[in-house]
Enzyme design. Structure first.
Site, PDB file in Angstrom:
ATOM      1  N   ILE A  62       0.907  -1.147   0.000  1.00  0.00           N
ATOM      2  CA  ILE A  62       0.000   0.000   0.000  1.00  0.00           C
ATOM      3  C   ILE A  62       0.948   1.199   0.000  1.00  0.00           C
ATOM      4  O   ILE A  62       1.904   1.244   0.779  1.00  0.00           O
ATOM      5  CB  ILE A  62      -0.943  -0.003   1.227  1.00  0.00           C
ATOM      6  CG1 ILE A  62      -1.829   1.260   1.273  1.00  0.00           C
ATOM      7  CG2 ILE A  62      -0.215  -0.155   2.529  1.00  0.00           C
ATOM      8  CD1 ILE A  62      -2.921   1.212   2.364  1.00  0.00           C
ATOM      9  N   SER A  63       0.736   2.161  -0.896  1.00  0.00           N
ATOM     10  CA  SER A  63       1.682   3.266  -1.039  1.00  0.00           C
ATOM     11  C   SER A  63       1.722   4.154   0.200  1.00  0.00           C
ATOM     12  O   SER A  63       0.751   4.247   0.954  1.00  0.00           O
ATOM     13  CB  SER A  63       1.318   4.106  -2.265  1.00  0.00           C
ATOM     14  OG  SER A  63       1.250   3.297  -3.410  1.00  0.00           O
ATOM     15  N   GLN A  64       2.862   4.825   0.360  1.00  0.00           N
ATOM     16  CA  GLN A  64       3.063   5.806   1.439  1.00  0.00           C
ATOM     17  C   GLN A  64       1.951   6.868   1.334  1.00  0.00           C
ATOM     18  O   GLN A  64       1.627   7.314   0.229  1.00  0.00           O
ATOM     19  CB  GLN A  64       4.434   6.434   1.202  1.00  0.00           C
ATOM     20  CG  GLN A  64       4.866   7.472   2.177  1.00  0.00           C
ATOM     21  CD  GLN A  64       6.150   8.156   1.707  1.00  0.00           C
ATOM     22  OE1 GLN A  64       6.646   7.902   0.603  1.00  0.00           O
ATOM     23  NE2 GLN A  64       6.678   9.016   2.542  1.00  0.00           N
TER      24      GLN A  64
END
Ligand code: SAM
Length: 217
Positions: A62-64
């Site tokens: 899950i992206s930053q």
């Protein structure tokens, strides 16, 4: 729940998003509302609001939060927009898009991730998201043109198919570069038959794997 997620979400917006110059209230308010920890399973949940990407299994992340906010800001989303997202992953970015636009069409190549994201997004009550399992590099041509397209995996180049599925005055945001090192976020704006590209910041994503991207090793 062992932690106060509302407080953590507010802190995340203050210290990771606004502190880095993203003040778009629609984005900030939506990110405060979305329960990010629900998109992550097991003990990694505790890291949901941290300033980094988190593993979601199957070698994906899950992206930053800052990258999610920045890509969304670069898209300049309007409430009436139809959006195509390549790389559903956990579904967190999908939720943010669904909060801001009229319809979201999202494609994921890993069936287990798509199934899980769909379950979470449905349970949160989103009714404006359409899901497809498969290779997003070919786009979703039977749904016509999209006002906005976002690719959340590292591409070796900008797929022509995606450019062609962008509506007039549409915007495409995509990380382009070598997935072994780093990429640059590119923003492509279509005006008629003209495509203007500008560069945002450097970033690191997992690879986009498909017909018009990297091959599966
Ligand atoms: N935005 C997501 C989130 O909020 O969780 C993170 C996406 S993750 C960094 C990238 C995703 O792109 C992975 O789930 C990966 O399986 C998917 N992906 C890679 N190549 C793809 C392709 N050709 N079509 C669709 N999905 C792809």
């Amino acid at each position: 729940m062992l932690f106060d997620n509302k407080e953590l979400a507010e802190k995340m917006i203050r210290t990771q998003i606004k502190s880095r110059g993203i003040y778009n209230e629609r984005i900030c308010e939506a990110m405060k509302r979305i329960p990010r920890h629900l998109f992550i399973s097991g003990s990694a949940k505790q890291r949901a609001y941290g300033d980094y990407p988190v593993s979601i299994g199957h070698g994906q992340t899950i992206s930053q939060p800052y990258i999610v906010a920045l890509m969304t800001d670069l898209l300049q989303i309007r409430e009436t927009n139809r959006i195509l997202e390549i790389g559903t992953g956990s579904g967190y970015q999908t939720a943010l898009l669904a909060e801001l636009a009229e319809e979201v069409y999202t494609i994921e190549r890993i069936p287990e991730l798509l199934k899980r994201a769909k379950m979470i997004l449905n349970s949160l009550g989103y009714v404006n998201i359409y899901f497809r399992e498969g290779d997003g590099t070919v786009g979703w041509s039977d749904e016509g043109l999209f006002h906005r397209i976002i690719v959340t995996a590292a591409a070796p180049f900008i797929p022509e198919e995606l450019k062609n599925q962008l509506a007039d005055n549409g915007i495409l945001v995509i990380p382009v570069g070598d997935y072994h090192s780093y990429q640059v976020l590119k923003v492509i704006q279509r005006t008629g038959t003209r495509f203007e590209t500008r560069e945002s910041i450097g970033c690191r994503f997992v690879p986009l794997i498909g017909k018009y991207a990297f091959t599966d090793e």
